[in-house]
Design an enzyme around this catalytic site. Structure first.
Site, PDB file in Angstrom:
ATOM      1  N   HIS A 328       0.806  -1.222   0.000  1.00 54.97           N
ATOM      2  CA  HIS A 328       0.000   0.000   0.000  1.00 54.97           C
ATOM      3  C   HIS A 328       0.840   1.274   0.000  1.00 54.97           C
ATOM      4  O   HIS A 328       0.361   2.325  -0.413  1.00 54.97           O
ATOM      5  CB  HIS A 328      -0.948   0.018   1.205  1.00 54.97           C
ATOM      6  CG  HIS A 328      -2.117  -0.881   1.034  1.00 54.97           C
ATOM      7  ND1 HIS A 328      -2.055  -2.218   1.313  1.00 54.97           N
ATOM      8  CD2 HIS A 328      -3.361  -0.643   0.559  1.00 54.97           C
ATOM      9  CE1 HIS A 328      -3.233  -2.763   1.050  1.00 54.97           C
ATOM     10  NE2 HIS A 328      -4.042  -1.832   0.576  1.00 54.97           N
ATOM     11  N   GLY A 329       2.054   1.185   0.477  1.00 55.10           N
ATOM     12  CA  GLY A 329       2.858   2.397   0.452  1.00 55.10           C
ATOM     13  C   GLY A 329       4.171   2.209   1.167  1.00 55.10           C
ATOM     14  O   GLY A 329       4.319   1.322   2.015  1.00 55.10           O
TER      15      GLY A 329
END
Lengths: 479, 318
Positions: A328-329
């Site tokens: 996700h990041g």
């Protein structure tokens, strides 16, 4: 180009007017779809189209090479994974790792600043890079496993990879689901077109009316580095963010699926009422289904799944959840979010509390509440800006600091409280309605048929049009 | 009949009928509440910075000119001429902006004129503010500019929860409603003429030195001799080219005129003399004759009056 922008409206109007003209011949159809998709993506920044082309070409060539030289297919798979993960790593994680190396080096009084040596264009995170690299990788893995015959037509492949409805924020479509569809011209029946219209209208409603308005309150709450407010206030904000991210992302998926239907294609469902889950395992079969199943099929099962014993199963699940978090990041908060879910899932597997609760009266209601509490707590970690903020907010929430004081008039005005509860209420009532009717077909239910009639849909469309705020991008664009 | 069985057709027909009904009536209070204020603001100044049309009269200055000069009102006194408001908030009258102003002028027009609205701020050394107030609008990516141009309609303006809640609460409190209605400043943006109209009944008159300094705290204060000399030189060049140059001091709240003159060390008499010696025509404006909404900007009604007064002077000189 954002779905919720005026320019996309013009783009799609032109695209769907021209689509029937190009649809008959395979190559013409694919080239038109690729051109439109590249324009759609390039509207943000044309330079980064090169990444999609490079990613696509790596896997297209690797897959053909696997078929042509089966003895060396392992090498070609390795090269494909290296290329895709290399691009993903360079653009998504390099800055994050450089900064952390700098921090670690500072402990031994060394000044190592790798960020200075990173080319400027690599400091920007290309929109949707995690989605198209994963989609492209799944193609070569499926070819390697013998689950898919590679296409020999580069336009066919790129029509699949770059298809604009799902290009920047998923769902992550498997090649084996989409490539065969792209070979045919499926007539867009009245029923298919209507399903598309329903999905698009509902998608825009969720994004523009619900998520964007809730987002204002959530952003304001998390923007303060100095955390204030009672525990109850933060439970409200955390619940608000849970609804925001759900409506934002599922809204995008709905629009993507609707647009695909208008073209005659089917994109698999990505969200299946996740907030009606009665266990975390259940939640992960309903939330971002295309990503969960990707990790299940290409990480969890290849690691051995749960076939090699209970502990191995726990380990594999933890690895999968951590990877899902970091997908996700490039931030430790996402890693922690993955770890948090891994912990909750481990407890669930060890204690088997959902099954036990289901055997007692109203137990499924308790299971639903427990599941929601875990999901909401984990979302705080996902959304928070820093570790100190996570600790501060979670401690307030868990200890119920401030008792039943919500902070109306201090942290939140009366007006904002009404608006927020109204918006949260709409979504939660919908989820609860589904929860209470889990054994029945929702599509045939009274509410569903009424909500999806033409007139009801017009009301949703009008509410969306007249209550649209400032155009804000979808949360998952940055992943 | 067969077509009516198609749900998508029914959806479209219902939608169009209701949209038409809502757009042509005031059932939904959607207009003029500035909900998309920032978006409209950015759109307006982006279009202005990338304007390619040419005009007979071009007005330039900072935000005061942007709100105070109504080309619509000037046309009434200057029939047949095309005035345009090329003012941007926060800008000084530096060389870059003066050249950009000239670029908007129709050089073939026999009545070509430039109207400069001065505040002391426009004469400060604020070249660096161009980066903030002009170049971001001028240098938007091509795709963004195209988006703005393609979507330049004024339909389907959204309402908001805030506004509806405000209306709802006012029903039970008419005194508060009256008070809050009076305090509203609603921008009405005229993209075609460059005017940024402010609709309001507010009149603010009391200001302190701190109010002024706080407003301009991020930029250098004090009149810049370089900016002034470059401006006067440009006025001279324009005069030689046959371009009429008109100047006026933008109306401010009377208290602010004294404060700004003091803070920026501005000698208006000297400046006006130099300006006229360079070939410019000075239009005296009585600040006390116009009421500002916030000390710096006129309401739409007052702006129309000022523009008409200025247009009358221009008419007599052209």
């Amino acid at each position: 180009m954002l779905f919720n922008s005026e320019i996309f409206f013009i783009f799609s109007l032109i695209f769907f007017c021209l689509w029937p003209l190009f649809v008959r011949n395979n190559n013409t159809r694919w080239i038109f779809l690729i051109a439109a998709s590249f324009l759609f993506y390039g509207w943000w920044d044309f330079r980064y189209l090169s990444l999609i082309i490079v990613c696509g070409m790596i896997d297209f060539i690797a897959a053909l090479s696997m078929e042509g030289f089966p003895r060396y297919r392992k090498i070609f798979l390795f090269l494909s994974l290296l290329g895709n993960l290399g691009i993903l790593f360079s653009f998504k994680y390099l800055t994050f790792i450089s900064e952390n190396i700098k921090i670690l080096a500072s402990f031994v009084h060394l000044d190592i600043s790798l960020t200075q040596h990173t080319p400027e264009f690599m400091l920007v995170l290309p929109v949707g890079i995690s989605f198209y690299t994963f989609q492209s990788m799944s193609y070569s893995i499926d070819v390697y496993n013998g689950n898919l015959k590679p296409t020999r037509n580069v336009f066919h492949y790129f029509a699949y990879l770059s298809m604009f409805p799902q290009l920047v924020a998923g769902p992550i479509i498997r090649a084996k689901d989409m490539l065969p569809q792209l070979l045919k011209v499926r007539p867009v029946t009245e029923s298919l077109f209507w399903e598309g219209t329903v999905l698009i209208t509902h998608g825009f409603f969720k994004k523009i009316f619900i998520a964007d308005h809730i987002g204002i309150f959530v952003s304001a709450a998390f923007a303060n580095t100095h955390v204030a407010g009672s525990g109850l206030y933060w439970w409200l904000i955390a619940l608000a963010f849970s609804i925001q991210i759900y409506c934002d992302f599922s809204g995008y998926s709905d629009i993507a699926r609707g647009l695909a239907k208008w073209m005659g294609y089917e994109i698999p469902i990505n969200f299946n009422h996740p907030y009606s889950s009665i266990s975390l395992r259940d939640f992960w079969t309903r939330w971002h289904i295309s990503l969960s199943s990707w990790f299940r099929d290409y990480v969890y099962i290849p690691l051995g799944g749960s076939k090699k014993g209970f502990l191995h199963g726990l380990r594999n699940m933890a690895i999968t959840m951590l990877l899902s978090g970091i997908w996700h990041g490039a931030s430790l908060t996402f890693l922690l979010w993955g770890a948090c879910h891994a912990l909750f899932l481990s407890i669930e597997r060890i204690t088997r509390w959902p099954e036990k609760l289901n055997n007692i009266p109203f137990g499924h209601w308790v299971a639903w509440i427990v599941t929601m509490l875990q999901v909401i707590l984990a979302w705080v970690i996902f959304r928070a800006e820093s570790f100190p903020q996570i600790v501060d907010i979670l401690s307030r929430m868990i200890t119920f600091q401030g008792g039943i004081k919500l902070g109306i008039g201090e942290q939140i005005s009366v007006r904002d409280f009404y608006i927020l509860t109204f918006l949260i209420g709409i979504v939660m009532l919908r989820e609860l309605y589904f929860f209470t009717r889990a054994n029945q077909s929702f599509k045939n239910s009274f509410i569903y048929t009424k909500l999806c009639g033409p007139f009801a849909l017009v009301v949703l469309a009008l509410v969306t049009i007249y209550f649209r705020g400032t155009t804000s991008e979808f949360i998952y664009f940055r992943f | 009949m067969l077509l009516w069985k198609n749900r998508s057709v029914r959806f479209l027909v219902y939608l169009l009928i209701l949209l038409f009904a809502l757009e042509t009536t005031d059932i939904i209070p959607v207009k003029k509440q500035g909900y998309n204020r920032l978006k409209s603001y950015n759109r307006h100044y982006t279009l202005k910075a990338n304007q390619s049309d040419h005009y007979d009269i071009v007005a330039f200055g900072d935000s005061s000119v942007s709100t105070d000069i109504s080309p619509e009102a000037m046309v009434a006194s200057l029939p047949g001429l095309r005035p345009y408001n090329f003012a941007f908030p926060g800008l000084s009258m530096n060389k870059t902006m003066l050249m950009a102003t000239e670029d908007r002028l129709d050089v073939t027009s026999p009545s070509k004129a430039i109207l400069l609205g001065f505040s002391t701020h426009t004469l400060t050394d604020a070249e660096q503010v161009n980066n903030k107030y002009y170049y971001p609008f001028k240098n938007v990516p091509f795709t963004e500019l195209l988006t703005i141009r393609l979507t330049g309609y004024d339909l389907l303006n959204p309402t908001s929860f805030d506004y509806l809640y405000w209306l709802w609460t006012q029903k039970s409190n008419p005194t508060k409603k009256k008070k809050e209605a009076k305090e509203q400043i609603i921008p009405i943006i005229h993209d075609d003429t460059g005017w940024f109209e402010l609709e309001s009944d507010v009149v603010k008159t009391e200001f302190s030195r701190e109010d002024y300094v706080n407003k301009y705290k991020d930029i250098a204060l004090g009149i810049s001799p370089t900016v002034v000399s470059e401006l006067l030189e440009q006025v001279r060049i324009w005069h030689q080219k046959g371009i009429r140059v008109f100047g006026f001091r933008v109306p401010l709240a009377p208290a602010l005129i004294d404060i700004s003159d003091e803070v920026d060390q501005f000698n208006q008499n000297q400046f006006v003399t130099d300006f006229m010696q360079s070939g410019g025509t000075w239009i005296p404006i009585n600040s006390k004759g116009y009421k500002t909404v916030d000390g710096f900007h006129l309401s739409g009604r007052e702006a129309r009056r000022l523009s008409k007064d200025i247009a009358e002077v221009i008419k007599s000189k052209l």
